[in-house]
Design an enzyme around this catalytic site. Structure first.
Site: not given
Length: 461
Positions: A157, A179-180, A216
């Site tokens: 990130n 990304c999780h 995000h």
């Protein structure tokens, strides 16, 4: 590489940031559990000692009698050595040190700006991006020189800026960001399916979810399981829990949230906010105006001092693993990396969410790195059309997309005034005066100036 029926061997993976005591160990576990793949993992890290220790740990794991996947791990001293002949490149680095991270997260608190994470947006995300961009320029140029045909998986990130930098420097690169965060929203959908329909389904991969947004700050506007439309079922979940929330199942309280932000955004916009509350609150700062507000919305800040202490604990654990004082626990990470590698090798197609430059996935500017679903097949990643977000969400989204374009340009071209303009435009910064914003920017710039070579050193006036 060598192919046989339903398997592939002699795969070469270069891991940049190979001293990692988080993502690298997850990869080792997942490779250990995957019987169809084998090969060599080269670990490169500016902290060569950590990479050497990880090579020892990886080879211990691979030597376990019950190992399904067989891999050789070795540390390398240069990017050239790691990248030459690589089939896959994994990037998972910490841009800078805890000193800079402390500035990212805690210096803004002097001015009443609170960031639960501080690595993607807000003052912390902006300065993390500015010092990450030159690092990714070097990585992209090295990949271009030594591994131009490799597939590149990024975990670092700020995800969007990292991926955008790779493509800006090497447009032909075959890179994507993983990304999780979306997985948490998918688990909530499984919970709703069980609670309201009595269906015991534990694998999120059996859901169909349309993902769209930026990293995000992702959203789900369509979700189904077999013949079930999950959107009205999720609506029932929100109506039941929007006051008290549902606590995430985590091991450390610093990462706790009750999903109240996620539920409130759904009630506002009628679409599922798919990232975790700690990230969402940085994009929509109504939820993070002060510590009292943060407490009301049921999520926690993650102080850098905790990260420092955790790093020391992991370093001790690393030595114990390497010395065989403790056995390395093997558990599936839940990450997508190994599944993606299998698909790219032609072993099993998958659809999953990834970060890629926009080429008609979403109704926004071309080239902006967006997070949507993509189809992984042999040597191919094809992003799927995700559609359009509600206009009300796009009003917020466009601010962050424009900021990301400006920050990338500022970082690549060393334009300090443009970086400050993006800083001023960030929603978290809009709550303070311009004079305080200048003071904050100048202090944070000074704190991370070691990584900002080429920028004008004159303070913003």
């Amino acid at each position: 590489m060598k192919y046989s029926e339903n398997s592939c061997s002699d795969i070469n993976i270069c891991y940049i940031g190979g001293g990692s005591q988080g993502w690298a160990w997850k990869l080792m576990s997942d490779l250990y559990l995957e019987e169809s793949l084998s090969g060599t993992v080269r670990l490169y890290d500016i902290d060569s000692k950590s990479a050497e220790t990880n090579a020892i740990i990886g080879n211990i794991i691979s030597g376990y009698e019950e190992a399904k996947g067989h891999w050789t791990y070795k540390s390398v001293s240069t990017l050239e050595e790691g990248l030459s002949g690589a089939d896959f490149v994994i990037i998972s680095i910490t841009p800078g040190t805890f000193k800079e991270m402390f500035s990212d997260v805690h210096t803004p608190e002097k001015y009443g700006i609170y960031q639960p994470v501080g690595d993607t947006t807000g003052p912390g995300g902006i300065f993390r991006a500015l010092r990450t961009i030159p690092m990714y320029e070097e990585i992209a140029n090295s990949i271009k020189r030594y591994a131009k045909d490799a597939w590149v998986i990024n975990y670092t990130n700020p995800m969007s800026i990292c991926v955008a930098t790779l493509y800006a420097v090497f447009p032909e690169i075959k890179a994507f960001g993983c990304c999780h965060e979306v997985f948490g929203a998918q688990r909530l959908l499984l919970m709703a399916l069980k609670e309201f329909e009595g269906i015991e389904e534990t694998d999120r991969h059996n859901l169909n979810t349309n993902v769209l947004g930026i990293n995000h700050f992702t959203w789900i506007n369509e979700a189904s399981y077999k013949t079930y439309d999950l959107m009205p079922i999720y609506d029932r979940l929100v109506k039941k829990y929007y006051k008290d929330g549902i606590c995430d199942k985590i091991t450390d309280a610093h990462f706790m949230s009750k999903n109240l932000v996620k539920f409130d955004l759904y009630r506002r916009y009628g679409i599922i906010a798919a990232a975790g509350d700690r990230h969402l609150a940085e994009f929509v700062p109504d939820y993070a105006r002060d510590k009292k507000t943060i407490a009301q919305w049921g999520f926690n800040l993650t102080p850098v001092n905790w990260r420092i202490e955790n790093k020391a604990m992991l370093a001790k654990l690393s030595r114990e693993y390497a010395n065989k004082e403790k056995k390395v626990p093997i558990t599936a990470s839940g990450e997508e990396g190994v599944r993606q590698i299998k698909a790219l090798l032609g072993l099993k197609d998958i659809i999953t969410n990834v970060n890629l430059p926009n080429h008609n996935q979403m109704d926004c500017d071309e080239g902006i790195v967006v997070e949507t679903n993509a189809l992984f097949t042999k040597n191919s990643v094809r992003p799927l059309t995700a559609g359009k977000l509600p206009d009300e969400v796009n009003l917020i989204m466009s601010v962050h997309m424009n900021n990301q374009k400006a920050i990338l340009k500022a970082g690549l071209e060393k334009k300090k005034k443009l970086a400050f303009a993006a800083f001023l435009n960030d929603p978290l910064v809009k709550n303070i005066s311009i004079s305080n914003a200048k003071a904050l920017f100048n202090e944070m710039f000074s704190n991370t100036r070691q990584y900002l070579t080429g920028f004008d050193s004159t303070p913003i006036r």
